[in-house]
Scaffold this active site. Structure first.
Site, PDB file in Angstrom:
ATOM      1  CB  SER A   1      54.720  35.127  91.022  1.00 46.95           C
ATOM      2  OG  SER A   1      53.167  35.085  91.515  1.00 46.95           O
TER       3      SER A   1
ATOM      4  CG  HIS B   1      57.679  33.476  88.170  1.00 49.15           C
ATOM      5  ND1 HIS B   1      57.084  34.916  87.267  1.00 49.15           N
ATOM      6  CD2 HIS B   1      56.626  32.817  88.270  1.00 49.15           C
ATOM      7  CE1 HIS B   1      56.006  35.222  86.861  1.00 49.15           C
ATOM      8  NE2 HIS B   1      55.100  34.281  87.969  1.00 49.15           N
TER       9      HIS B   1
ATOM     10  CE  LYS C   1      54.723  34.367  84.387  1.00 50.71           C
ATOM     11  NZ  LYS C   1      53.818  33.517  83.676  1.00 50.71           N
TER      12      LYS C   1
HETATM   13  N1  PMP Z   1      52.622  30.062  87.092  1.00 53.93           N
HETATM   14  C1  PMP Z   1      52.919  30.696  88.011  1.00 53.93           C
HETATM   15  C2  PMP Z   1      53.460  31.337  89.144  1.00 53.93           C
HETATM   16  C3  PMP Z   1      52.545  31.729  87.426  1.00 53.93           C
HETATM   17  O1  PMP Z   1      53.230  32.979  87.841  1.00 53.93           O
HETATM   18  C4  PMP Z   1      51.843  32.221  86.168  1.00 53.93           C
HETATM   19  C5  PMP Z   1      51.911  32.982  85.500  1.00 53.93           C
HETATM   20  N2  PMP Z   1      51.391  34.657  85.895  1.00 53.93           N
HETATM   21  C6  PMP Z   1      50.861  31.282  86.057  1.00 53.93           C
HETATM   22  C7  PMP Z   1      51.444  29.644  86.700  1.00 53.93           C
HETATM   23  C8  PMP Z   1      50.316  30.786  84.955  1.00 53.93           C
HETATM   24  O2  PMP Z   1      51.181  31.034  82.989  1.00 53.93           O
HETATM   25  P1  PMP Z   1      50.470  31.180  82.216  1.00 53.93           P
HETATM   26  O3  PMP Z   1      50.668  32.687  81.823  1.00 53.93           O
HETATM   27  O4  PMP Z   1      51.116  30.916  81.544  1.00 53.93           O
HETATM   28  O5  PMP Z   1      49.093  30.711  81.952  1.00 53.93           O
END
Ligand code: PMP
Length: 392
Positions: A179, A207, A238
């Site tokens: 991320s 992502h 996303k």
């Molecule tokens: N996994 C990854 C790799 C993320 O980047 C994120 C959010 N930044 C999440 C899980 C969590 O997802 P959510 O925003 O739906 O809680």
């Protein structure tokens, strides 16, 4: 409570204090955000496919809202399991070519509860050092041993797998696309190690879902590995532009999660309108290939323009493009100057990234035009010189 004030001021001294700032969407301009009355090119959101403002998605949510009301009223195991869940979960499983799927309230809850449903005391989780915080928290919650391997270092992982060979259950877990760095996990190697050591493999496609695979299924599909992954997780927050998350896998995995995933059992089901929005977004993710294509070419253009300007930008093919500044205060200054120039891009600092690697994390959207991105890279270059990140 005096300690809080002291701790907050030491965070501020280290340029590590976080504050909430107000942003608002700009009607009919999905690639922009409003802050302090200024319209900014939004290079900070995860709305990768530009679907968050899509009128058809919004309309499907509005219709459902008027019919089914504001909230679901209960957990899915009580009376919150509306008819639209089963249809969405069938569609998700078909899309992912898996036996079954399960919707969660968000990615954080999916990761933290799925990991703690799969492993416990006496087990071990092998987790990439740069995995998302929700994975780390899942491991902590599970009480399993946490064997963190150096980022994408499959040799290190192998050493740890050997060391823990005799543990009861073994789970390897990774982000598919990281991320904060925008690079890929080495999924082929992870699959072969999982097979060699009899471990389970969980992949988080937060992502990469929407961007990779012929219909946006994710990186596992793109590499033809979908049948090798035991637990396939992704989010709707996303590329889908909505909110929520899913897990796909075998029928038994999903039956197990319905019984053991505490975030599903002990939390209220998503509102029906959201499920409607996710279902509509799924059809766009599957069919509007031009969004993926545009995002790929934008990512290539943006990376190469920044590299040509003299920044050290790692090669890659994802819309997450980090510009490493190093120092926390310098990253904050960079971000503030970008904002003055009409660009929203956040400074990412520890603990989100390792100490000494503070960065501006640019994230692109299919909503951006080529011209907007070229103009943005010119502006980033100017600021790079101004702050001494680039030297003449
Ligand atoms: N996994 C990854 C790799 C993320 O980047 C994120 C959010 N930044 C999440 C899980 C969590 O997802 P959510 O925003 O739906 O809680």
């Amino acid at each position: 409570m005096k300690w809080i004030e002291e701790e907050l001021s030491s965070l501020a001294d280290l340029s590590l204090l976080r504050t909430l700032r107000e942003s608002a969407p700009v009607p009919n301009r999905p690639g922009y955000t409003m802050r302090n009355g200024q319209m900014l090119l939004n290079l900070a959101s995860n709305d990768y496919l530009g679907l968050a403002q899509h009128p058809v998605i919004i309309e499907s949510m509005r219709e459902k809202l008027l019919i089914d009301g504001a909230g679901s009223g209960a957990s899915r195991l009580v009376t919150g399991n509306g008819e639209q869940y089963a249809r969405l979960e069938e569609a998700l499983a078909a899309w992912q070519n898996s036996e079954a799927s399960l919707v969660f309230a968000n990615g954080y809850m999916a990761n933290s509860s799925v990991i703690s449903a799969l492993v416990g005391r006496g087990d071990v989780v092998f987790s990439d050092q740069l995995n998302h915080a929700s994975i780390v928290d899942g491991v902590v919650l599970s009480r399993a041993e946490h064997a963190r391997y150096r980022h994408n270092d499959t040799e290190h992982l192998k050493v740890l797998l050997r060391k823990h060979r005799n543990k009861r259950r073994k789970l390897i877990v990774t982000d598919a696309v990281f991320s904060m760095d925008g690079d890929h996990a080495h999924l082929r190697e992870l699959v072969s190690l999982k097979n060699e050591f009899g471990a389970m493999l969980m992949v988080d496609e937060a992502h990469s879902g929407g961007m990779f695979g012929s219909c946006g299924e994710g990186l596992c599909h793109e590499l033809g590995l979908q049948n090798e992954v035991d637990v396939h997780m992704g989010t709707f927050s996303k590329a889908f532009g909505v909110y929520g998350a899913y897990v796909c896998g075998s029928r038994n995995l999903i039956r197990w999660l319905i019984n053991k995933a505490r975030a599903l059992i002990y939390s209220t089901a998503l509102p029906p309108s959201l499920i409607a929005g996710i279902s509509t977004a799924l059809t766009f993710v599957q069919t509007e290939h031009w969004r993926r294509e545009r995002l790929r070419s934008s990512s290539w253009l943006f990376r190469s323009s920044l590299s040509e300007a003299g920044f050290h930008i790692a090669d890659g093919d994802t819309p997450i493009i980090p510009l490493i500044v190093g120092d926390n205060a310098a990253a904050l200054r960079f971000s503030a100057l970008l904002e003055q120039e009409g660009i929203a891009a956040v400074a990412i600092r520890p603990p989100s990234v390792p100490s000494g690697t503070a960065r501006i994390r640019f994230s692109l959207s299919a909503a951006h035009t080529e011209q907007e991105l070229v103009d943005a890279t010119r502006c980033i270059r100017r600021i790079g010189y101004q702050l001494g990140v680039l030297r003449a």
